[in-house]
Design a protein around this motif. Sequence first.
Motif, mmCIF file in Angstrom:
data_model
loop_
_atom_site.group_PDB
_atom_site.id
_atom_site.type_symbol
_atom_site.label_atom_id
_atom_site.label_comp_id
_atom_site.label_asym_id
_atom_site.label_seq_id
_atom_site.Cartn_x
_atom_site.Cartn_y
_atom_site.Cartn_z
ATOM 1 N N THR A 1 62.803 88.602 56.196
ATOM 2 C CA THR A 1 62.434 88.709 57.606
ATOM 3 C C THR A 1 62.126 87.302 58.092
ATOM 4 O O THR A 1 61.531 86.503 57.372
ATOM 5 C CB THR A 1 61.194 89.624 57.767
ATOM 6 O OG1 THR A 1 61.532 90.919 57.263
ATOM 7 C CG2 THR A 1 60.778 89.746 59.216
ATOM 8 N N GLU A 2 62.557 86.992 59.300
ATOM 9 C CA GLU A 2 62.325 85.665 59.866
ATOM 10 C C GLU A 2 61.879 85.777 61.317
ATOM 11 O O GLU A 2 62.411 86.589 62.066
ATOM 12 C CB GLU A 2 63.579 84.802 59.803
ATOM 13 C CG GLU A 2 63.383 83.427 60.420
ATOM 14 C CD GLU A 2 64.583 82.507 60.272
ATOM 15 O OE1 GLU A 2 64.762 81.649 61.154
ATOM 16 O OE2 GLU A 2 65.346 82.644 59.303
ATOM 17 N N LYS A 3 60.910 84.952 61.687
ATOM 18 C CA LYS A 3 60.555 84.763 63.092
ATOM 19 C C LYS A 3 61.151 83.426 63.501
ATOM 20 O O LYS A 3 60.690 82.371 63.074
ATOM 21 C CB LYS A 3 59.041 84.766 63.299
ATOM 22 C CG LYS A 3 58.660 84.627 64.766
ATOM 23 C CD LYS A 3 57.153 84.726 64.974
ATOM 24 C CE LYS A 3 56.804 84.686 66.445
ATOM 25 N NZ LYS A 3 55.339 84.809 66.646
ATOM 26 N N SER A 4 62.218 83.484 64.291
ATOM 27 C CA SER A 4 62.959 82.295 64.702
ATOM 28 C C SER A 4 62.471 81.793 66.050
ATOM 29 O O SER A 4 62.140 82.580 66.925
ATOM 30 C CB SER A 4 64.456 82.613 64.824
ATOM 31 O OG SER A 4 64.979 83.044 63.602
ATOM 32 N N ARG A 5 62.487 80.487 66.205
ATOM 33 C CA ARG A 5 62.103 79.861 67.477
ATOM 34 C C ARG A 5 63.334 79.210 68.098
ATOM 35 O O ARG A 5 64.095 78.517 67.426
ATOM 36 C CB ARG A 5 61.025 78.807 67.245
ATOM 37 C CG ARG A 5 60.550 78.140 68.522
ATOM 38 C CD ARG A 5 59.304 77.310 68.269
ATOM 39 N NE ARG A 5 59.533 76.214 67.369
ATOM 40 C CZ ARG A 5 59.512 74.928 67.713
ATOM 41 N NH1 ARG A 5 59.264 74.579 68.962
ATOM 42 N NH2 ARG A 5 59.725 74.003 66.810
ATOM 43 N N PHE A 6 63.508 79.455 69.403
ATOM 44 C CA PHE A 6 64.636 78.916 70.160
ATOM 45 C C PHE A 6 64.118 78.136 71.362
ATOM 46 O O PHE A 6 63.127 78.531 71.984
ATOM 47 C CB PHE A 6 65.539 80.055 70.661
ATOM 48 C CG PHE A 6 66.198 80.828 69.555
ATOM 49 C CD1 PHE A 6 67.470 80.491 69.133
ATOM 50 C CD2 PHE A 6 65.545 81.875 68.938
ATOM 51 C CE1 PHE A 6 68.083 81.197 68.103
ATOM 52 C CE2 PHE A 6 66.142 82.597 67.913
ATOM 53 C CZ PHE A 6 67.415 82.250 67.493
ATOM 54 N N LEU A 7 64.789 77.044 71.678
ATOM 55 C CA LEU A 7 64.479 76.262 72.874
ATOM 56 C C LEU A 7 65.687 76.276 73.796
ATOM 57 O O LEU A 7 66.827 76.176 73.345
ATOM 58 C CB LEU A 7 64.133 74.816 72.514
ATOM 59 C CG LEU A 7 62.828 74.586 71.769
ATOM 60 C CD1 LEU A 7 62.664 73.097 71.451
ATOM 61 C CD2 LEU A 7 61.639 75.095 72.565
ATOM 62 N N LYS A 8 65.409 76.355 75.090
ATOM 63 C CA LYS A 8 66.470 76.329 76.086
ATOM 64 C C LYS A 8 66.600 74.917 76.638
ATOM 65 O O LYS A 8 65.623 74.303 77.058
ATOM 66 C CB LYS A 8 66.162 77.304 77.228
ATOM 67 C CG LYS A 8 67.295 77.450 78.212
ATOM 68 C CD LYS A 8 66.977 78.525 79.226
ATOM 69 C CE LYS A 8 68.178 78.777 80.119
ATOM 70 N NZ LYS A 8 67.887 79.795 81.127
ATOM 71 N N GLU A 9 67.818 74.431 76.606
ATOM 72 C CA GLU A 9 68.132 73.123 77.189
ATOM 73 C C GLU A 9 69.314 73.323 78.123
ATOM 74 O O GLU A 9 70.373 73.763 77.684
ATOM 75 C CB GLU A 9 68.439 72.096 76.103
ATOM 76 C CG GLU A 9 67.221 71.799 75.262
ATOM 77 C CD GLU A 9 67.392 70.588 74.374
ATOM 78 O OE1 GLU A 9 68.458 69.946 74.392
ATOM 79 O OE2 GLU A 9 66.437 70.279 73.647
ATOM 80 N N GLY A 10 69.104 73.015 79.381
ATOM 81 C CA GLY A 10 70.124 73.333 80.382
ATOM 82 C C GLY A 10 70.235 74.841 80.473
ATOM 83 O O GLY A 10 69.252 75.526 80.691
#
Length: 91
Positions: A70-79
């Motif tokens: 199980t993974e808690k992934s982090r995403f960043l928005k660019e544009g």
Amino acid sequence: HLIDYIIATTHPTHVDFRLKRNIWKRQLKDSYQNTQFLNLTILDVINGPYESFVTFKADLKNENQDGSFTEKSRFLKEGDRWFYVDGVISH
């Protein structure tokens, strides 16, 4: 097994960007050689305007042994694009 997609959607601050691109591609390809992906279940989503988190469970076998996690992934928005930054894995 979409190696180019994985690289294109990974944030430049991710640790693997320190590797030469051909080494990173080879590591991804090697990791897929003996891995059978069985299922992916989204457990939780936290949406933000510029940072979001997705918790998922990946069911897989690696050399015929359970490699699920199980993974808690982090995403960043660019544009207008989202990039995978990092994640916390539990088994």
